[in-house]
Scaffold this motif. Sequence first.
Motif, short mmCIF file in Angstrom:
data_model
loop_
_atom_site.label_atom_id
_atom_site.label_comp_id
_atom_site.label_asym_id
_atom_site.label_seq_id
_atom_site.Cartn_x
_atom_site.Cartn_y
_atom_site.Cartn_z
N LYS A 32 73.29 8.39 38.39
CA LYS A 32 74.31 7.40 38.71
C LYS A 32 74.29 7.07 40.20
O LYS A 32 74.25 7.97 41.03
CB LYS A 32 75.69 7.94 38.30
CG LYS A 32 76.81 6.97 38.53
CD LYS A 32 78.14 7.55 38.07
CE LYS A 32 79.26 6.58 38.34
NZ LYS A 32 80.54 7.11 37.88
N GLY A 33 74.28 5.78 40.51
CA GLY A 33 74.29 5.33 41.90
C GLY A 33 72.91 5.02 42.47
O GLY A 33 72.80 4.37 43.50
N ASP A 34 71.84 5.50 41.82
CA ASP A 34 70.48 5.21 42.29
C ASP A 34 70.11 3.76 41.97
O ASP A 34 70.71 3.14 41.09
CB ASP A 34 69.46 6.14 41.63
CG ASP A 34 69.57 7.57 42.11
OD1 ASP A 34 70.24 7.81 43.13
OD2 ASP A 34 69.00 8.46 41.45
N SER A 35 69.13 3.24 42.67
CA SER A 35 68.64 1.88 42.41
C SER A 35 67.39 1.93 41.58
O SER A 35 66.56 2.83 41.72
CB SER A 35 68.32 1.17 43.74
OG SER A 35 69.49 0.97 44.47
N LEU A 36 67.24 0.94 40.71
CA LEU A 36 66.01 0.73 39.95
C LEU A 36 65.49 -0.65 40.28
O LEU A 36 66.26 -1.56 40.59
CB LEU A 36 66.28 0.83 38.44
CG LEU A 36 66.67 2.21 37.92
CD1 LEU A 36 67.05 2.13 36.45
CD2 LEU A 36 65.52 3.18 38.11
N PHE A 37 64.18 -0.83 40.21
CA PHE A 37 63.55 -2.10 40.55
C PHE A 37 62.82 -2.65 39.33
O PHE A 37 62.04 -1.95 38.70
CB PHE A 37 62.59 -1.92 41.72
CG PHE A 37 63.30 -1.47 42.97
CD1 PHE A 37 63.81 -2.40 43.85
CD2 PHE A 37 63.50 -0.13 43.23
CE1 PHE A 37 64.49 -2.00 44.99
CE2 PHE A 37 64.18 0.29 44.36
CZ PHE A 37 64.68 -0.65 45.24
N LEU A 38 63.10 -3.90 39.02
CA LEU A 38 62.49 -4.59 37.89
C LEU A 38 61.39 -5.49 38.41
O LEU A 38 61.64 -6.35 39.27
CB LEU A 38 63.56 -5.42 37.16
CG LEU A 38 63.11 -6.10 35.89
CD1 LEU A 38 62.91 -5.07 34.79
CD2 LEU A 38 64.14 -7.12 35.46
N SER A 39 60.18 -5.29 37.93
CA SER A 39 59.03 -6.11 38.35
C SER A 39 58.51 -6.87 37.15
O SER A 39 58.39 -6.32 36.05
CB SER A 39 57.90 -5.22 38.89
OG SER A 39 58.35 -4.43 39.96
N GLU A 40 58.20 -8.15 37.36
CA GLU A 40 57.61 -8.95 36.29
C GLU A 40 56.10 -8.68 36.24
O GLU A 40 55.43 -8.66 37.27
CB GLU A 40 57.87 -10.43 36.52
CG GLU A 40 59.32 -10.79 36.32
CD GLU A 40 59.55 -12.29 36.33
OE1 GLU A 40 58.74 -13.02 35.72
OE2 GLU A 40 60.53 -12.71 36.95
N LEU A 41 55.60 -8.47 35.04
CA LEU A 41 54.18 -8.25 34.80
C LEU A 41 53.68 -9.36 33.88
O LEU A 41 54.47 -10.02 33.22
CB LEU A 41 53.96 -6.88 34.14
CG LEU A 41 54.53 -5.68 34.88
CD1 LEU A 41 54.35 -4.42 34.04
CD2 LEU A 41 53.83 -5.51 36.22
N PRO A 42 52.37 -9.58 33.81
CA PRO A 42 51.85 -10.62 32.93
C PRO A 42 52.28 -10.45 31.47
O PRO A 42 52.48 -11.42 30.75
CB PRO A 42 50.33 -10.48 33.07
CG PRO A 42 50.12 -9.82 34.39
CD PRO A 42 51.32 -8.93 34.59
N ASP A 43 52.44 -9.20 31.03
CA ASP A 43 52.77 -8.96 29.62
C ASP A 43 54.19 -8.44 29.41
O ASP A 43 54.52 -7.92 28.36
CB ASP A 43 51.76 -7.99 29.01
CG ASP A 43 51.75 -6.64 29.71
OD1 ASP A 43 52.26 -6.56 30.84
OD2 ASP A 43 51.22 -5.68 29.13
N GLY A 44 55.05 -8.55 30.41
CA GLY A 44 56.44 -8.08 30.27
C GLY A 44 57.05 -7.72 31.61
O GLY A 44 56.82 -8.41 32.59
N VAL A 45 57.80 -6.63 31.61
CA VAL A 45 58.44 -6.18 32.84
C VAL A 45 58.26 -4.68 32.99
O VAL A 45 57.99 -3.97 32.02
CB VAL A 45 59.96 -6.52 32.87
CG1 VAL A 45 60.18 -8.01 32.89
CG2 VAL A 45 60.68 -5.88 31.72
N ALA A 46 58.43 -4.19 34.21
CA ALA A 46 58.38 -2.76 34.49
C ALA A 46 59.66 -2.38 35.23
O ALA A 46 60.13 -3.11 36.09
CB ALA A 46 57.16 -2.42 35.35
N LEU A 47 60.22 -1.25 34.87
CA LEU A 47 61.42 -0.71 35.50
C LEU A 47 61.01 0.56 36.22
O LEU A 47 60.51 1.50 35.60
CB LEU A 47 62.48 -0.42 34.43
CG LEU A 47 63.85 -0.02 34.91
CD1 LEU A 47 64.49 -1.17 35.71
CD2 LEU A 47 64.73 0.34 33.73
N ARG A 48 61.20 0.58 37.55
CA ARG A 48 60.75 1.72 38.35
C ARG A 48 61.85 2.17 39.31
O ARG A 48 62.70 1.37 39.70
CB ARG A 48 59.53 1.32 39.17
CG ARG A 48 58.34 0.97 38.33
CD ARG A 48 57.12 0.77 39.22
NE ARG A 48 55.95 0.53 38.40
CZ ARG A 48 55.34 -0.63 38.30
NH1 ARG A 48 55.78 -1.67 38.96
NH2 ARG A 48 54.29 -0.77 37.53
#
Length: 77
Positions: A32-48
């Motif tokens: 809780k409270g941490d950040s996640l980053f959403l990246s667009e990929l050619p075949d979808g998205v990645a959550l890191r």
Amino acid sequence: MSAATALKVTQIGNSMGVILPKEVLARLKVQKGDSLFLSELPDGVALRPYDDEFAEQMALAREIMKEYRDVLRELAK
């Protein structure tokens, strides 16, 4: 966790969101409270738990700071 997990989009306050299973949070090593980053990929998205672009910029900054350590030290005086 299986290769594909269905997540239901739900209303969270005035926004929409998904609830991540605790197994996913454990794999990402976030809480809780941490950040996640959403990246667009050619075949979808990645959550890191980190931003690839920011990590690359910081690595470059560290190299520059190491190379010009003496100059930066003088400027800090």
